[in-house]
Design an enzyme around this catalytic site. Structure first.
Site, PDB file in Angstrom:
ATOM      1  N   GLU A  63       9.164 -15.198   1.810  1.00 53.72           N
ATOM      2  CA  GLU A  63       8.809 -16.615   1.917  1.00 53.72           C
ATOM      3  C   GLU A  63       7.328 -16.809   2.239  1.00 53.72           C
ATOM      4  OE1 GLU A  63      10.698 -18.825   5.096  1.00 53.72           O
ATOM      5  OE2 GLU A  63      10.039 -20.739   4.276  1.00 53.72           O
ATOM      6  N   LYS A  73      11.205 -17.221  -1.862  1.00 49.44           N
ATOM      7  CA  LYS A  73      11.373 -18.573  -1.309  1.00 49.44           C
ATOM      8  C   LYS A  73      10.017 -19.256  -1.381  1.00 49.44           C
ATOM      9  CE  LYS A  73      13.094 -21.240   2.598  1.00 49.44           C
ATOM     10  NZ  LYS A  73      13.944 -21.266   3.811  1.00 49.44           N
TER      11      LYS A  73
END
Lengths: 361, 361, 361, 361
Positions: B194, B236
């Site tokens: 992420e 992500k």
């Protein structure tokens, strides 16, 4: 193909036209004929079939290819003299017309090789290469654009051993390709970026994949740094094969899986198309491997967004040149050439069933 | 999704299982519930609705979410105490069962946040961040795996200004993410990488795209260097939006086009899926933007090979938490929560028609 | 200077000769006269003093400098026509002799500019530059070597703003310099690597230091990658000054401290010498700043192992050219020229006491 | 040593104090005693002389070293328990005093190892390493600073083969060292950056030089990126030797020349000092090689601006520990220890004439 609705900044003028050309180059599995052998390279080809490397012979051979009329019409990368100097002589229809205009009249998208060949990188062991051709490239590219050229090609090469491609070769060649690509786009030409990982040497198919991944990853990272529009370029990629001195032979399925894995790990989806190169491979292997790639890509049908096509030189020209040298028969030669175009077109759909050297059924 | 028939070397054991989990995480638009707020983050959330940050309240809130039974069941990223300490209390069916087992019994894939939060990079102006959590990560990851966890999440952040993200921040955070990802895969956990480009600041949507492209390009290049298997990871990603202090508002279509352009320029097709994050966005904007991305991706249907899904925290939890704080009514709270899951599921198909705050029709 | 007793691998043939030339170039504070203005650059100079840019005038001006006999004899970088085409006319002693041979006979080490000038990097904002000149460089360098040339010079430029030099400009120019340097060494020429950070713009001296540090750090890292022998090269460095549009003026002591800090942070001790460039500075400032650098280096006498010298163009030629244009008096012009050589020599020892425009006391 | 009169931006508070400590660490050839063996490492050492790895034995051994009074007093790097837990017992003067205070009272600058040891980098072949210890490093460093510590040490290691250190290991370890160094400086500790190129393996001295150059070049480039002040750090460098399994032995002169060449190619003059490490070498070789380095540096007396000193563990402790284990005689042990300190001091001046194992004449 990826949506163009977002305009990155700073804007590239002609982005729409460039994108249209890039898409056309890989549309309908037509392929891109690599007829851009330098005077040195074509010499080797001609002499291998017993022909002299005369201006006339070079002219005739290219005349023959560009006037071969049939359903499998490719785009074409040419060498400078083809584009700027030679006139058609063979066909009644085009006699006396500059080959450049023949190409355009026949609806073939004309391209040109803008690199000036490879040279050794000093003090590398084993010897690795860099490519020249960046001096004055913008002006040259603009001249070619004005002469009707719509895409360019630039080749760098990578040597595979346990310790190469070195970081030096990886960075140097990526930098050069990226500067070529951004300059081409600035001049209105779609760059065909050709980073060829040479198949010569003693290495496994896994090592070839590793070498490709290292080189192509750094290449795309550097293309991004140079603000190259990925929507307006084409990659000309080598296939992942064991080294020719490894004593190993891979099946078409292995080559297909390894090549597709490598491309899927390195080529962003925004790139509209990838054309395979056949350098160093026999006509038979090139067709079988390329067919396997497409068969696999088709099976895993969402496997990639880029179009897969081909840009072959020897695989398209080799057999036909032999016929020409042996018989001098233009029609027969052109038929041989067009048959290869058909086989490539079949392979681009993963449906090539025949065997090189024999008619496909 | 890309064929797995080529095995890169050196082989990653468990590659098949990892790949199956990665695919499952983005299958069927189910999404990944981000319920991994650290003790500090959940404090802010709870206090914003007037709840004390007590162990009991944290337990009850997560209990409530993980036992909410309905058709829109997500995978879930948890915080350590949820996984390792808390038991379910609310439902008759699961009373006394560790939440970890509740999650598994309900067929939810359990994940865990393994980073230890962001910290300033010394002497950066404006201040940029690095993320901690690599010390002992292999051992911790193996422990989580043995407790049934199948994926991990690690967040780095990027600050956008005219001169940032700096090369320092780009390289540092890529290196950290790559080491986290290779360590997770070695322990049997699918890494959710992420790299959040923060939406705070005064910048245009074009500058956001540029910042994303610089950061993500270097990230994937570094993941490759660390031999991370792209087939066995999830990205992500933040959405490309103008800065929240720019005084500019982008339409969902603009955010969709810019985000899809950015992802297509940076994320190789081998990555099985990308989940959008909603941090910093309102529930309403998150849903509208995410819906636009999917609508556009669907229209240009070959646009990308990766699956697009979501991993929302506030957008899934926010409204339900308010209801819980105001009414204490478990059923009503769970219904509110499940309705958001439904909306996200619709948006993941580009078919979200309603408006956050009102039932979708 | 650093011991040469270890031979790095692969060995560079001619390393000893190269090292001797490199040392000679920075020995005894003699300096390197930059008389390598391209036809475009010399045009500006000549026209600024009211002279036509004729072949004759260019010839005469250079003739005048290379036959000016006095104690302060520099090495000299020439432009191609000086070296390959022009003959001496002014002096009785050398009349009719090619300037190339005049230079050699007078014991001046002859060098040549091998770059082909800067060009914009596409799509950079503000516009940054790259430099051309690598095509055919090995062959050209070998030709120059055979004509008696012993060193080469290649200039790249960097633009300073809040967001530049960009990573693109830093990498591109380092790659080019490194390839130039390794090619020069392969041809037997000592490379003078000139990465000029331009002094034009609105920036502080601290920002200039930062820009220099970023550019030079990457440059030396890339020179290493290209296997350039540091013992056999010279750096031609810009001085660290505030931008000319910053409204700020730095004292010579500040420029000296900042420049020495920057060089000490970026230039490895193995490099035998650094010559300062004066581009963009007045004769007066160039001398004062350069003097301050040497004064400081002398005070902290172990401050650096490299020799500090100069390679000035305008600061050596400017005033003399004015005298020449105004009076046409060869002797007076040569005296003016030699006086500047003396001042530079004094400044190279940190003992320049006079003021440009007036005789130094 | 390089002038500090220019203040780079952003300013590092405590720069003056840091610089004073850095200079003191390498002043007067005193050296830095590496007594920072982790509990695992000291175990091996103790057991090799037949001592149990008990808390008492560890305490006594370090007590013995830190209270050995003589003219050759070194700075010292300690392990956490030495600094934070153990009290002196052996000497009347210091009995009951925490070792930390003994060190300070005796005017020894105390340092601490802040890394947490090396770990494998996943999927590397041959296996390469990364180092842990960055989590919470700022807080830990501040605690150590408050306890009187003034410098820290952090070790990364590099494996040499034909294809390693890999780009992965080079980048990963440089990133980690740089983050450690900037964090240490932010906490007021002078970082001793220790990138050890391991001497284990089958490789030539030239390959060792090449490996060092690749690793150290990238290291310093990354330290710059992280805004580490070079004036306020020390490098702990390995010596350039053939691999211990190469069957080759280098003379001290060869090791000296190769090591000095490598350092001069990679370490900027702004770094105040370099301490050599002796890991993997016998006491005899360590002394002979280190002596040769300094002899050569002295001969080419302007060879480098950095001070050359040493930071030995085994070479200082080994023989004394044997005496201690065999005799239990504190005085004799301390004399043995101090004699090594004297030898090192002689070698640091290139004047070591004796032979390890025998008194130097």
């Amino acid at each position: 193909m990826i949506s163009q609705s977002f305009t990155p900044s700073p804007t590239l003028k002609n982005a729409d036209t460039l994108h249209a050309v890039a898409k056309a180059l890989v549309a309908d599995c037509k392929g891109v004929l690599a007829a851009d052998e330098s005077t040195g390279s074509i010499k080797k080809r001609l002499e291998s079939v017993g022909k002299e490397n005369s201006d006339d012979n070079r002219r005739e051979w290219r005349d023959l290819m560009f006037t071969a009329e049939g359903p499998w019409k490719n785009s074409a990368i040419t060498f400078e003299e083809t584009l700027m100097k030679h006139n058609a002589q063979l066909s009644t229809r085009f006699k006396g017309t500059p080959l450049r205009d023949v190409i355009k009249k026949r609806g073939i998208i004309p391209g040109i090789k803008t690199d000036k060949g490879t040279n050794p990188l000093p003090r590398t062991e084993p010897e690795e290469t860099t490519t020249e051709g960046l001096d004055g490239l913008l002006e040259r590219s603009q001249d070619y654009y004005n002469a009707g050229v719509r895409f360019a090609k630039f080749r760098t090469t990578y040597v595979v051993t346990a310790s190469t491609p070195s970081q030096l070769a990886i960075e140097n060649n990526a930098e050069i390709q990226a500067r070529y690509a951004s300059t081409s786009q600035a001049a209105g030409l779609v760059p065909i970026v050709e980073p060829e990982v040479l198949c010569n040497g003693d290495f496994t198919i896994e090592r070839s994949a590793e070498a490709h991944i290292a080189a192509y990853t750094h290449l795309f990272r550097t293309l991004t740094l140079h603000k190259v529009d990925f929507s307006d370029m084409i990659l000309k990629a080598s296939m992942v094969v064991p080294g020719d001195k490894s004593g190993k032979v891979a099946t078409p399925e292995q080559v297909g899986a390894a090549t597709l894995h490598m491309l899927s790990k390195t080529v962003p989806p925004l790139v509209p198309g990838i054309v395979s190169l056949s350098s160093g491979l026999s006509e038979k292997d090139a067709l079988a491997y390329f067919n396997a790639i497409n068969k696999l890509a088709k099976r895993d049908h969402s496997s990639a967004s880029w179009k897969l096509s081909f840009s072959f030189g020897r695989a398209l020209q080799g057999e036909a040149m032999k016929v020409w040298a042996e018989t001098g028969d233009v029609k027969k030669t052109q038929e041989t050439f067009l048959l290869r175009a058909k086989w490539c077109w079949e392979a681009a759909q993963g449906e090539y069933k025949g065997e090189a050297g024999e008619p496909s059924r």
